[in-house]
Design an enzyme around this catalytic site. Structure first.
Site, PDB file in Angstrom:
ATOM      1  N   ARG A 264       0.836  -1.208   0.000  1.00  0.00           N
ATOM      2  CA  ARG A 264       0.000   0.000   0.000  1.00  0.00           C
ATOM      3  C   ARG A 264       0.867   1.252   0.000  1.00  0.00           C
ATOM      4  O   ARG A 264       1.690   1.456   0.899  1.00  0.00           O
ATOM      5  CB  ARG A 264      -0.915  -0.015   1.230  1.00  0.00           C
ATOM      6  CG  ARG A 264      -1.780   1.224   1.419  1.00  0.00           C
ATOM      7  CD  ARG A 264      -2.906   1.271   0.399  1.00  0.00           C
ATOM      8  NE  ARG A 264      -3.992   2.111   0.854  1.00  0.00           N
ATOM      9  CZ  ARG A 264      -4.046   3.437   0.689  1.00  0.00           C
ATOM     10  NH1 ARG A 264      -3.059   4.059   0.069  1.00  0.00           N
ATOM     11  NH2 ARG A 264      -5.071   4.121   1.136  1.00  0.00           N
ATOM     12  N   GLU A 360     -15.517 -21.220  27.346  1.00  0.00           N
ATOM     13  CA  GLU A 360     -14.637 -22.170  28.040  1.00  0.00           C
ATOM     14  C   GLU A 360     -13.848 -21.486  29.159  1.00  0.00           C
ATOM     15  O   GLU A 360     -12.693 -21.814  29.432  1.00  0.00           O
ATOM     16  CB  GLU A 360     -13.708 -22.879  27.056  1.00  0.00           C
ATOM     17  CG  GLU A 360     -14.465 -23.790  26.102  1.00  0.00           C
ATOM     18  CD  GLU A 360     -13.575 -24.633  25.227  1.00  0.00           C
ATOM     19  OE1 GLU A 360     -12.532 -25.104  25.732  1.00  0.00           O
ATOM     20  OE2 GLU A 360     -13.918 -24.824  24.049  1.00  0.00           O
ATOM     21  N   SER A 363     -11.609 -14.679  30.333  1.00  0.00           N
ATOM     22  CA  SER A 363     -10.231 -14.312  30.703  1.00  0.00           C
ATOM     23  C   SER A 363     -10.100 -14.088  32.204  1.00  0.00           C
ATOM     24  O   SER A 363      -9.076 -14.446  32.810  1.00  0.00           O
ATOM     25  CB  SER A 363      -9.818 -13.042  29.945  1.00  0.00           C
ATOM     26  OG  SER A 363      -9.695 -13.296  28.560  1.00  0.00           O
TER      27      SER A 363
END
Length: 381
Positions: A264, A360, A363
């Site tokens: 870019r 699960e 944090s």
């Protein structure tokens, strides 16, 4: 893997998986309907033998598998992981009858599994679950009676479309985690119903309602009152591999950013010529590599049967998921508006990367586990 470096065979396998995910699995994923189980994708994972690898491999190979698939097709990775999460308790704690009935279909991608632990009032605090398993002699009288499940589960991946659920319910043998049992509950049991939830994630997530669902001794996974251990054994394996999923997304975002900033043009050169950009990319790469090393260290510890697996697994999931969020966010920033267009890789990753910091064990829960394990070894006066 020696000294946290992959062998030649492992590197070649990971490369093959990345190519397979991009060329064979991504087209199937793109044909799927968001929020619905993609059964053709699951069938392809079965045909390719990848679902079999979930159950035949250790934590290290599972992490390699999840990271590589995530790099090329997050939907394929998630479909594979959810099969493993839902069916692993059957593999580890199920009876021979349960394994023979359900696992061949899971491995082939025909039977959809789900892990039903979270509840409206007990998400991260899994020991506080309230789904009640009330003893009922009329259920399975020949086996001495059974239970009826009453209550709700929420934020269950693959619900309500799964073919069976690994369900954790309170049988009351003791307080807290000591009174939880695990059951294998087929989706067609009377009294079991569910509804989809409209979530940010593209894979199916739903709620389940248990209205006196009958379960007997033959539905138990392991022993009564030992279900929490079944859940934790499963999560100790899959938490590092959630980290591997996150690392796969981070690596995909990093590679996309390297290619974009090197090409870019801006301010008389390329974006990579700008020190601010180059330093940010260097930080993204360093954090990704650190997370990857911690994930594979945790996986190695699991495979060795080390005693500090809960701490290592929590550290791996924590660092990898937080790192992936950082890397993807900065990748979007360096790409600018183009990354926010629907269908762009980074737009997709930006939506995908948020959930692993919650499921699960959020944090904050991982930090609690780490601290508890650390202080357990401190001798006080």
């Amino acid at each position: 893997m020696t000294g946290f470096a992959l062998g030649v065979d492992q590197e070649e396998w990971c490369g093959q998986l990345r190519a397979l995910a991009a060329e064979r699995l991504r087209p199937l994923a793109e044909k799927g309907e968001p929020g619905r189980v993609n059964r053709p994708l699951l069938a392809a994972l079965g045909e390719l033998g990848l679902l079999e690898r979930v159950f035949a491999s250790g934590a290290l190979e599972l992490c390699l598998l999840r990271e590589s698939l995530a790099y090329g097709c997050t939907e394929a990775e998630t479909a594979l992981a959810l099969q493993g999460l839902g069916a692993y308790p059957v593999l580890r704690a199920g009876s021979e009858e349960q394994r023979e009935r359900w696992l061949p279909g899971v491995r082939a991608g025909r039977a959809v599994a789900a892990f039903a632990l979270s509840e409206p009032g007990a998400g991260s605090d899994a020991a506080a679950l309230a789904l009640a398993a009330t003893a009922d002699p009329a259920v399975a009288p020949a086996a001495g009676g059974g239970w009826r499940l009453s209550g709700e589960k929420c934020w269950i991946s693959n619900a309500p479309e799964a073919d069976f659920y690994t369900v954790f319910a309170r049988t009351g043998e003791g307080p807290g985690a000591k009174g939880v049992s695990a059951f294998l509950v087929p989706a067609d049991r009377p009294g079991l119903s569910g509804a989809p939830l409209d979530m940010l994630s593209p894979h199916p997530i739903g709620s389940l309602t248990f209205d006196g669902v009958p379960v007997g001794p033959r539905d138990l996974l392991g022993e009564p009152g030992r279900g929490f251990r079944v859940a934790m054994d499963t999560l100790n394996l899959f938490r590092p591999s959630v980290g591997a999923f996150a690392v796969g997304m981070a690596r995909a975002a990093l590679d996309a950013t390297l290619a974009y900033t090197a090409d870019r043009t801006a301010f008389g050169g390329t974006l990579s010529d700008l020190q601010a950009v180059a330093h940010r990319v260097a930080e993204m790469a360093t954090r990704t590599e650190a997370a990857r090393l911690l994930v594979y260290a945790a996986a190695g510890a699991y495979d060795r049967g080390a005693g500090d697996v809960p701490r290592r697994a929590a550290m791996a999931k924590l660092l990898a998921t937080e790192t992936a969020q950082y890397v993807v966010d900065h990748a979007v920033q360096l790409h600018g508006a183009v990354a926010l267009q629907r269908g762009h890789l980074l737009e997709h990753l930006y939506r995908e990367v948020r959930a692993p910091r919650i499921y699960e064990g959020a944090s904050e829960v991982q930090r609690t586990i780490i601290a508890k394990e650390l202080y357990a070894g401190v001798v006080t006066r």
